[in-house]
Motif scaffolding. Sequence first.
Motif, PDB file in Angstrom:
ATOM      1  N   PHE A  71       0.817  -1.118  -0.018  1.00  0.00           N
ATOM      2  CA  PHE A  71      -0.115   0.021   0.183  1.00  0.00           C
ATOM      3  C   PHE A  71       0.897   1.222  -0.028  1.00  0.00           C
ATOM      4  O   PHE A  71       1.405   1.505   1.016  1.00  0.00           O
ATOM      5  CB  PHE A  71      -0.895   0.130   1.258  1.00  0.00           C
ATOM      6  N   LEU A  72       1.092   1.759  -1.132  1.00  0.00           N
ATOM      7  CA  LEU A  72       1.974   2.792  -1.318  1.00  0.00           C
ATOM      8  C   LEU A  72       1.169   4.313  -0.977  1.00  0.00           C
ATOM      9  O   LEU A  72       0.291   4.451  -1.524  1.00  0.00           O
ATOM     10  CB  LEU A  72       2.649   3.291  -2.730  1.00  0.00           C
ATOM     11  N   ALA A  73       1.862   5.141  -0.099  1.00  0.00           N
ATOM     12  CA  ALA A  73       1.322   6.455   0.047  1.00  0.00           C
ATOM     13  C   ALA A  73       1.459   7.372  -1.078  1.00  0.00           C
ATOM     14  O   ALA A  73       2.604   7.395  -1.571  1.00  0.00           O
ATOM     15  CB  ALA A  73       1.704   7.065   1.479  1.00  0.00           C
ATOM     16  N   LYS A  74       0.477   8.132  -1.266  1.00  0.00           N
ATOM     17  CA  LYS A  74       1.003   9.389  -2.072  1.00  0.00           C
ATOM     18  C   LYS A  74       1.980  10.442  -1.783  1.00  0.00           C
ATOM     19  O   LYS A  74       1.794  10.676  -0.501  1.00  0.00           O
ATOM     20  CB  LYS A  74      -0.380  10.097  -2.709  1.00  0.00           C
ATOM     21  N   HIS A  75       3.147  10.772  -2.238  1.00  0.00           N
ATOM     22  CA  HIS A  75       4.098  11.338  -2.104  1.00  0.00           C
ATOM     23  C   HIS A  75       3.689  12.643  -1.769  1.00  0.00           C
ATOM     24  O   HIS A  75       4.764  13.332  -1.008  1.00  0.00           O
ATOM     25  CB  HIS A  75       5.301  10.971  -2.944  1.00  0.00           C
ATOM     26  N   LYS A  76       2.784  13.450  -2.367  1.00  0.00           N
ATOM     27  CA  LYS A  76       2.531  14.716  -1.990  1.00  0.00           C
ATOM     28  C   LYS A  76       3.853  15.459  -2.623  1.00  0.00           C
ATOM     29  O   LYS A  76       4.441  15.323  -3.610  1.00  0.00           O
ATOM     30  CB  LYS A  76       2.335  15.326  -0.909  1.00  0.00           C
ATOM     31  N   LYS A  77       4.598  16.325  -1.602  1.00  0.00           N
ATOM     32  CA  LYS A  77       5.756  16.949  -1.740  1.00  0.00           C
ATOM     33  C   LYS A  77       6.978  16.496  -1.370  1.00  0.00           C
ATOM     34  O   LYS A  77       8.143  17.153  -1.493  1.00  0.00           O
ATOM     35  CB  LYS A  77       5.661  18.375  -1.360  1.00  0.00           C
ATOM     36  N   VAL A  78       6.657  15.328  -0.715  1.00  0.00           N
ATOM     37  CA  VAL A  78       8.036  14.702  -0.180  1.00  0.00           C
ATOM     38  C   VAL A  78       8.460  13.657  -1.037  1.00  0.00           C
ATOM     39  O   VAL A  78       7.931  13.189  -2.039  1.00  0.00           O
ATOM     40  CB  VAL A  78       7.835  14.069   1.063  1.00  0.00           C
ATOM     41  N   GLU A  79       9.964  13.488  -1.271  1.00  0.00           N
ATOM     42  CA  GLU A  79      10.564  12.426  -1.880  1.00  0.00           C
ATOM     43  C   GLU A  79      10.244  10.898  -1.649  1.00  0.00           C
ATOM     44  O   GLU A  79      10.361  10.075  -2.198  1.00  0.00           O
ATOM     45  CB  GLU A  79      12.152  12.623  -2.120  1.00  0.00           C
ATOM     46  N   GLY A 112      -0.133   9.495   5.222  1.00  0.00           N
ATOM     47  CA  GLY A 112       1.240   9.733   4.362  1.00  0.00           C
ATOM     48  C   GLY A 112       2.166   8.741   4.585  1.00  0.00           C
ATOM     49  O   GLY A 112       3.455   8.794   4.382  1.00  0.00           O
ATOM     50  N   ILE A 113       2.009   7.504   4.989  1.00  0.00           N
ATOM     51  CA  ILE A 113       2.957   6.701   5.363  1.00  0.00           C
ATOM     52  C   ILE A 113       2.369   5.313   4.696  1.00  0.00           C
ATOM     53  O   ILE A 113       1.233   4.854   4.572  1.00  0.00           O
ATOM     54  CB  ILE A 113       2.705   6.104   7.066  1.00  0.00           C
ATOM     55  N   SER A 114       3.442   4.725   3.871  1.00  0.00           N
ATOM     56  CA  SER A 114       3.483   3.566   3.315  1.00  0.00           C
ATOM     57  C   SER A 114       3.227   2.383   4.092  1.00  0.00           C
ATOM     58  O   SER A 114       3.973   2.224   5.123  1.00  0.00           O
ATOM     59  CB  SER A 114       4.376   3.313   2.144  1.00  0.00           C
ATOM     60  N   ALA A 115       2.227   1.417   3.664  1.00  0.00           N
ATOM     61  CA  ALA A 115       2.165   0.107   4.449  1.00  0.00           C
ATOM     62  C   ALA A 115       2.134  -1.159   3.712  1.00  0.00           C
ATOM     63  O   ALA A 115       2.160  -1.155   2.607  1.00  0.00           O
ATOM     64  CB  ALA A 115       0.747   0.212   5.027  1.00  0.00           C
TER      65      ALA A 115
END
Length: 314
Positions: A71-79, A112-115
Amino acid sequence: MGLKKIILKIIFMGSIFGSSVITNGQEYDIELWATVPNAIENKDYQEEFRLNNKGVATGIRKVTESTIKVFLAKHKKVETTPAIIICPGGGYKHLSHVKEGEKVAEWLNSIGISAFVLKYRLPSDAIMVNKTIGPLQDAQEAIRTVRRRSKEWHIDTNKIGVMGFSAGGHLAATLSTHYKDSIYNHDNTSARPDFSILIYPVISMKDDITHQGSRTNLLGETPSQNLINQYSNEEQVTPTTPPTLLIHASDDQSVPVENSINYYLSLKENNVPVEMHIYEKGGHGFGLGTTGTNVNWPSACEAWLNVQSSNSQP
């Protein structure tokens, strides 16, 4: 495997473990092992559903093929994002992959956390040479897999933690205290979680406070005292055990709250950063929270994670 079982497995994987794929295309399963270690081939031992009283599949039994669901979080403005391996509970007998897996992963994505939901092998003499180490092998490899593929998944390699519920909490605590155990052939990738979050966890295998079903399923009917001590994780804490958040309810009748309390005291004694929230009501198995004061724990967890993120070294 017969055609009927293959069809049932495909339906189950699609409905339970692949239910979110249609929504955004970012969730998928990957197998952990090319060759499963510690395995005994048993063609008569097949995965099966756990059904609720409405006939809906809410979990899985007899796991033979371990996977992680991404489950990948959307990265928004973070790398890069933090990541958490989720270990569902079920007494080492089944996996509550929905309530204590996918639903939790979706919540983590929302902050904002990938799981990565771990479908770990459930200990069984029918499919394992040594059933006691089977789940830990999968948990170690799950951490290593996420670290190896961190660039592909845009994961911060210094912010990979583990979360576990009930018996999954025992597995998460075992990973946090036994991450150096050499229990299969592997590369030099670290299996140490950077932090751990334990929700109504089984911690101890000792008679007075353990969850007996979890102990029997993992260690057998008559485990030696050495084995009991080895998997009583309050006895295995060291100063390098990861920072930990503990969540429990005082009225838990399945896994006594003393499991979390004793682990907290061991962490504190070893100067490991630890925070604990004990709620008056909630019982056992409340997942993300249902009734009583336990509904507050996701907010407390998010605040704790923000502190851990700011404390992490680049």
